[in-house]
Design a protein around this motif. Sequence first.
Motif, PDB file in Angstrom:
ATOM      1  N   HIS A 100      -3.263  -5.869   8.659  1.00  0.00           N
ATOM      2  CA  HIS A 100      -2.372  -5.975   7.499  1.00  0.00           C
ATOM      3  C   HIS A 100      -1.750  -4.612   7.202  1.00  0.00           C
ATOM      4  O   HIS A 100      -2.466  -3.617   7.044  1.00  0.00           O
ATOM      5  N   ILE A 101      -0.434  -4.563   7.147  1.00  0.00           N
ATOM      6  CA  ILE A 101       0.283  -3.377   6.669  1.00  0.00           C
ATOM      7  C   ILE A 101       0.738  -3.710   5.258  1.00  0.00           C
ATOM      8  O   ILE A 101       1.559  -4.615   5.060  1.00  0.00           O
ATOM      9  N   LEU A 102       0.218  -3.005   4.280  1.00  0.00           N
ATOM     10  CA  LEU A 102       0.544  -3.290   2.884  1.00  0.00           C
ATOM     11  C   LEU A 102       1.312  -2.123   2.280  1.00  0.00           C
ATOM     12  O   LEU A 102       0.861  -0.973   2.329  1.00  0.00           O
ATOM     13  N   LYS A 103       2.457  -2.442   1.719  1.00  0.00           N
ATOM     14  CA  LYS A 103       3.287  -1.416   1.095  1.00  0.00           C
ATOM     15  C   LYS A 103       2.971  -1.350  -0.393  1.00  0.00           C
ATOM     16  O   LYS A 103       2.962  -2.370  -1.090  1.00  0.00           O
ATOM     17  N   SER A 104       2.702  -0.148  -0.887  1.00  0.00           N
ATOM     18  CA  SER A 104       2.392   0.025  -2.306  1.00  0.00           C
ATOM     19  C   SER A 104       2.794   1.430  -2.732  1.00  0.00           C
ATOM     20  O   SER A 104       2.539   2.401  -2.012  1.00  0.00           O
ATOM     21  N   GLU A 105       3.401   1.533  -3.889  1.00  0.00           N
ATOM     22  CA  GLU A 105       3.784   2.853  -4.407  1.00  0.00           C
ATOM     23  C   GLU A 105       2.577   3.593  -4.971  1.00  0.00           C
ATOM     24  O   GLU A 105       2.579   4.807  -5.069  1.00  0.00           O
ATOM     25  N   ASP A 106       1.534   2.854  -5.352  1.00  0.00           N
ATOM     26  CA  ASP A 106       0.299   3.476  -5.860  1.00  0.00           C
ATOM     27  C   ASP A 106      -0.830   3.142  -4.889  1.00  0.00           C
ATOM     28  O   ASP A 106      -1.507   2.122  -5.010  1.00  0.00           O
ATOM     29  N   ILE A 107      -1.017   4.016  -3.912  1.00  0.00           N
ATOM     30  CA  ILE A 107      -1.991   3.762  -2.846  1.00  0.00           C
ATOM     31  C   ILE A 107      -3.407   3.659  -3.391  1.00  0.00           C
ATOM     32  O   ILE A 107      -4.179   2.774  -3.002  1.00  0.00           O
ATOM     33  N   TYR A 108      -3.763   4.547  -4.322  1.00  0.00           N
ATOM     34  CA  TYR A 108      -5.123   4.539  -4.859  1.00  0.00           C
ATOM     35  C   TYR A 108      -5.410   3.261  -5.642  1.00  0.00           C
ATOM     36  O   TYR A 108      -6.507   2.696  -5.558  1.00  0.00           O
ATOM     37  N   ALA A 109      -4.424   2.798  -6.415  1.00  0.00           N
ATOM     38  CA  ALA A 109      -4.616   1.552  -7.171  1.00  0.00           C
ATOM     39  C   ALA A 109      -4.788   0.370  -6.213  1.00  0.00           C
ATOM     40  O   ALA A 109      -5.623  -0.510  -6.440  1.00  0.00           O
ATOM     41  N   LYS A 110      -3.992   0.366  -5.157  1.00  0.00           N
ATOM     42  CA  LYS A 110      -4.104  -0.708  -4.163  1.00  0.00           C
ATOM     43  C   LYS A 110      -5.443  -0.644  -3.455  1.00  0.00           C
ATOM     44  O   LYS A 110      -6.062  -1.679  -3.156  1.00  0.00           O
ATOM     45  N   LEU A 111      -5.921   0.581  -3.193  1.00  0.00           N
ATOM     46  CA  LEU A 111      -7.229   0.759  -2.555  1.00  0.00           C
ATOM     47  C   LEU A 111      -8.334   0.165  -3.430  1.00  0.00           C
ATOM     48  O   LEU A 111      -9.218  -0.550  -2.941  1.00  0.00           O
ATOM     49  N   VAL A 112      -8.281   0.451  -4.722  1.00  0.00           N
ATOM     50  CA  VAL A 112      -9.267  -0.093  -5.660  1.00  0.00           C
ATOM     51  C   VAL A 112      -9.222  -1.621  -5.637  1.00  0.00           C
ATOM     52  O   VAL A 112     -10.260  -2.301  -5.615  1.00  0.00           O
ATOM     53  N   GLN A 113      -8.013  -2.172  -5.631  1.00  0.00           N
ATOM     54  CA  GLN A 113      -7.836  -3.638  -5.608  1.00  0.00           C
ATOM     55  C   GLN A 113      -8.496  -4.235  -4.364  1.00  0.00           C
ATOM     56  O   GLN A 113      -9.207  -5.244  -4.450  1.00  0.00           O
ATOM     57  N   TYR A 128     -10.262   5.464   6.074  1.00  0.00           N
ATOM     58  CA  TYR A 128      -9.868   6.617   6.892  1.00  0.00           C
ATOM     59  C   TYR A 128      -8.742   7.411   6.231  1.00  0.00           C
ATOM     60  O   TYR A 128      -7.748   6.845   5.759  1.00  0.00           O
ATOM     61  N   THR A 129      -8.924   8.731   6.197  1.00  0.00           N
ATOM     62  CA  THR A 129      -7.878   9.646   5.745  1.00  0.00           C
ATOM     63  C   THR A 129      -7.561  10.607   6.895  1.00  0.00           C
ATOM     64  O   THR A 129      -8.309  10.685   7.879  1.00  0.00           O
ATOM     65  N   ASN A 130      -6.485  11.376   6.739  1.00  0.00           N
ATOM     66  CA  ASN A 130      -6.087  12.289   7.810  1.00  0.00           C
ATOM     67  C   ASN A 130      -6.534  13.730   7.604  1.00  0.00           C
ATOM     68  O   ASN A 130      -6.303  14.568   8.463  1.00  0.00           O
ATOM     69  N   ASN A 131      -7.132  14.037   6.445  1.00  0.00           N
ATOM     70  CA  ASN A 131      -7.574  15.426   6.264  1.00  0.00           C
ATOM     71  C   ASN A 131      -8.897  15.492   5.510  1.00  0.00           C
ATOM     72  O   ASN A 131      -9.262  14.570   4.779  1.00  0.00           O
ATOM     73  N   ARG A 132      -9.609  16.583   5.725  1.00  0.00           N
ATOM     74  CA  ARG A 132     -10.969  16.731   5.206  1.00  0.00           C
ATOM     75  C   ARG A 132     -10.996  16.749   3.678  1.00  0.00           C
ATOM     76  O   ARG A 132     -11.865  16.123   3.068  1.00  0.00           O
ATOM     77  N   LYS A 133     -10.065  17.480   3.090  1.00  0.00           N
ATOM     78  CA  LYS A 133     -10.057  17.613   1.632  1.00  0.00           C
ATOM     79  C   LYS A 133      -9.932  16.254   0.958  1.00  0.00           C
ATOM     80  O   LYS A 133     -10.592  15.967  -0.048  1.00  0.00           O
ATOM     81  N   THR A 154     -10.929  13.359   1.971  1.00  0.00           N
ATOM     82  CA  THR A 154     -12.124  12.506   2.026  1.00  0.00           C
ATOM     83  C   THR A 154     -12.956  12.685   0.767  1.00  0.00           C
ATOM     84  O   THR A 154     -13.414  11.708   0.164  1.00  0.00           O
ATOM     85  N   LYS A 155     -13.154  13.938   0.356  1.00  0.00           N
ATOM     86  CA  LYS A 155     -13.951  14.204  -0.844  1.00  0.00           C
ATOM     87  C   LYS A 155     -13.232  13.731  -2.104  1.00  0.00           C
ATOM     88  O   LYS A 155     -13.838  13.126  -2.999  1.00  0.00           O
ATOM     89  N   GLU A 156     -11.922  13.987  -2.160  1.00  0.00           N
ATOM     90  CA  GLU A 156     -11.143  13.586  -3.342  1.00  0.00           C
ATOM     91  C   GLU A 156     -11.178  12.076  -3.543  1.00  0.00           C
ATOM     92  O   GLU A 156     -11.391  11.590  -4.660  1.00  0.00           O
ATOM     93  N   VAL A 157     -10.969  11.330  -2.466  1.00  0.00           N
ATOM     94  CA  VAL A 157     -10.959   9.867  -2.564  1.00  0.00           C
ATOM     95  C   VAL A 157     -12.351   9.340  -2.904  1.00  0.00           C
ATOM     96  O   VAL A 157     -12.504   8.429  -3.720  1.00  0.00           O
ATOM     97  N   LEU A 196      -2.382   1.130   4.425  1.00  0.00           N
ATOM     98  CA  LEU A 196      -1.587   1.256   3.205  1.00  0.00           C
ATOM     99  C   LEU A 196      -0.483   2.283   3.418  1.00  0.00           C
ATOM    100  O   LEU A 196      -0.728   3.372   3.939  1.00  0.00           O
ATOM    101  N   THR A 197       0.716   1.946   2.981  1.00  0.00           N
ATOM    102  CA  THR A 197       1.831   2.844   3.243  1.00  0.00           C
ATOM    103  C   THR A 197       2.939   2.636   2.219  1.00  0.00           C
ATOM    104  O   THR A 197       2.910   1.697   1.424  1.00  0.00           O
ATOM    105  N   ASN A 198       3.909   3.519   2.245  1.00  0.00           N
ATOM    106  CA  ASN A 198       5.163   3.360   1.504  1.00  0.00           C
ATOM    107  C   ASN A 198       6.186   4.292   2.136  1.00  0.00           C
ATOM    108  O   ASN A 198       5.854   5.075   3.049  1.00  0.00           O
ATOM    109  N   ASP A 199       7.422   4.237   1.693  1.00  0.00           N
ATOM    110  CA  ASP A 199       8.485   5.043   2.302  1.00  0.00           C
ATOM    111  C   ASP A 199       8.195   6.535   2.173  1.00  0.00           C
ATOM    112  O   ASP A 199       8.471   7.318   3.090  1.00  0.00           O
ATOM    113  N   GLY A 200       7.621   6.932   1.035  1.00  0.00           N
ATOM    114  CA  GLY A 200       7.307   8.338   0.822  1.00  0.00           C
ATOM    115  C   GLY A 200       6.271   8.848   1.803  1.00  0.00           C
ATOM    116  O   GLY A 200       6.388   9.961   2.333  1.00  0.00           O
TER     117      GLY A 200
END
Length: 632
Positions: A207-220, A232-237, A239-242, A329-333
Amino acid sequence: MEKPLDILKKYWGYTEFRPPQEAIINTVLKGENSLVLLPTSGGKSICYQIPALAMSGVCIVISPLIALIQDQVNSLKEKNIKAIALTSQLSEDDIIIAFDNLQFGGIKFLYLSPEKLQSKFIQEKIKQLNVSLIAIDEAHCISEWGHDFRPSYLQLNILHELQPNATFIALTATATQKVLDDIQLNLVLENARIFKKSFQRKNLSYHILKSEDIYAKLVQLLKRAKNSVIVYTNNRKQTKEVSLFLNRQHFKTSFYHGGLSNSEKNEAYLNWMNDETPIMVATNAFGMGIDKPNVRVVIHINTPNSLENFIQEAGRAGRDGEKSHSVLLTNDGILHETTTKFEANIPTIKFIKKVYFNLNQFFSISLGEMPLASFEFSLQKFCSVYQLNLLQTYNAIKILERENIVLLDENYSKKSTLKFAISNQQLFNYLDNNNSKTELIQLILRSYGGVFEHYTIINEYVLSKKLKVSQNEVIKSLKELHDLGILTYYHANTTSTLHFLVIREDAYTINRISKNIEQQNNLKFEKLNAVINFIQNKKTCRTIQLLFYFNEKSTIPCGTCDVCLSKNTKNTSLKIITEDIFDVLKNQELTSFEIATILNHPEKAILNSLKILLEQDKITITSQNKFKQISS
């Protein structure tokens, strides 16, 4: 010779093989070379481990990643199978002892990196062994068209000279036909039998899901998820923040990346495996050797660098055959930022020349010199001294490593040590007047012997766990005791070592590899563009797209991906969706986000239905921006 199925039952506890494992094992036992392409979760390691256990002699396993090597060795040792890894942490004396044990001590598996194999000393030692089988893991690294090309893999054909009678098996999880052809050619696998398993996973929907608020969609998504999840994230910092963000949302999470200490990695891994923290937020450093059956969802919140990486990471879901999901999860930005960052961080030849020159200056290496010693290396300090971009510099050094110019060992770790600087009696006198350090000092005395006579290696993390405080608090207390003259404490941060592999010639060194660098940079652009095209293609079934990329032709839609479901949405009656919305709003007020979390309908269809219900005056919006039924 012990039967393969008996070995499987004895050590792995399984009663049957998964196709095509048994056919591969029988081929190896006949002494025929094999090339194996099995997608993630296909059980590749069993394909060489079981025949090796059935045959006499040693099995040599070549693997590119130290972490993967350690995982494999530890896994074998847990099964009481003797295995050893040659890492940079072993001295020459340690290596001699290791080869003696391989020759006379019944050790069955020798794991080493392709770089280690280039040592003439190790080559001579391998010649003396009785080797029955040679396994080349992550074999796609030998191809310049692979997503993780390593020139050191091109030197592996020397194994034919060192052990001319050994059987070869090359294994990979991701390879196009061009890469498979390269593996056969460069490894000189004449008359090799090729085993390929389809990349199609019928129980895994994409599933490719487009959302302007990635974190809100992640919670959902996580509110709907059952059992284990990998984010999965692309950087170490990040991982801790999420992870911290999700913990604040009352989820139980751990985070994992390559920069953590071994003890921190182990704790995060075990908490996830035991379901104490069922959600793991990680970089792609997490996943090697992971075989947890109940991962139901793998979520990417950044754009993967290649479809090879994506399908490997997504494939860690649903290993038990149960229905599972891969969500990106993605969006144009995000897509714009991905391309911009990629272009900014990919090192040009000019930049690589600058980094190489500065590395030599940093360690005071003269022109024409090639130091034999290794150097402790802090990337942060190096970049600070020369005002260099951290990520771009790291990428440049990894290219220099790939081209055998330098070797960066990121798994090197100095050990912290301490020794009491006062007598036993003086220490007890100090404790009588300073209660705050009593518990720590008593724990050190109980845990380590000889701390008054000589420097003793300690583990701050272990001390912190026993004291139930943070590791930083332990380090701070030890430094305070050092400053007071109570003890002498050397704190060692986990760091890297850098080895120079060629004579310093500055620009000439880089000019020789410039064509390779340009080709690899262009290949990385092509692979990223393939990912972006995959994300943006909303007309073709996701599974069909992925299979086509890996040279498999299929015209049968999976029926479960976001593309297929969007086509089926037309068949979902708006009446059903509006009735479901009206039903969940009985006796409660909900936001559109909360409604979408509860209902298993596409978000776009839910929003459209809410609009219709508002127009029909069946629902209204409150001052808190929530929907509620209008009393009839």
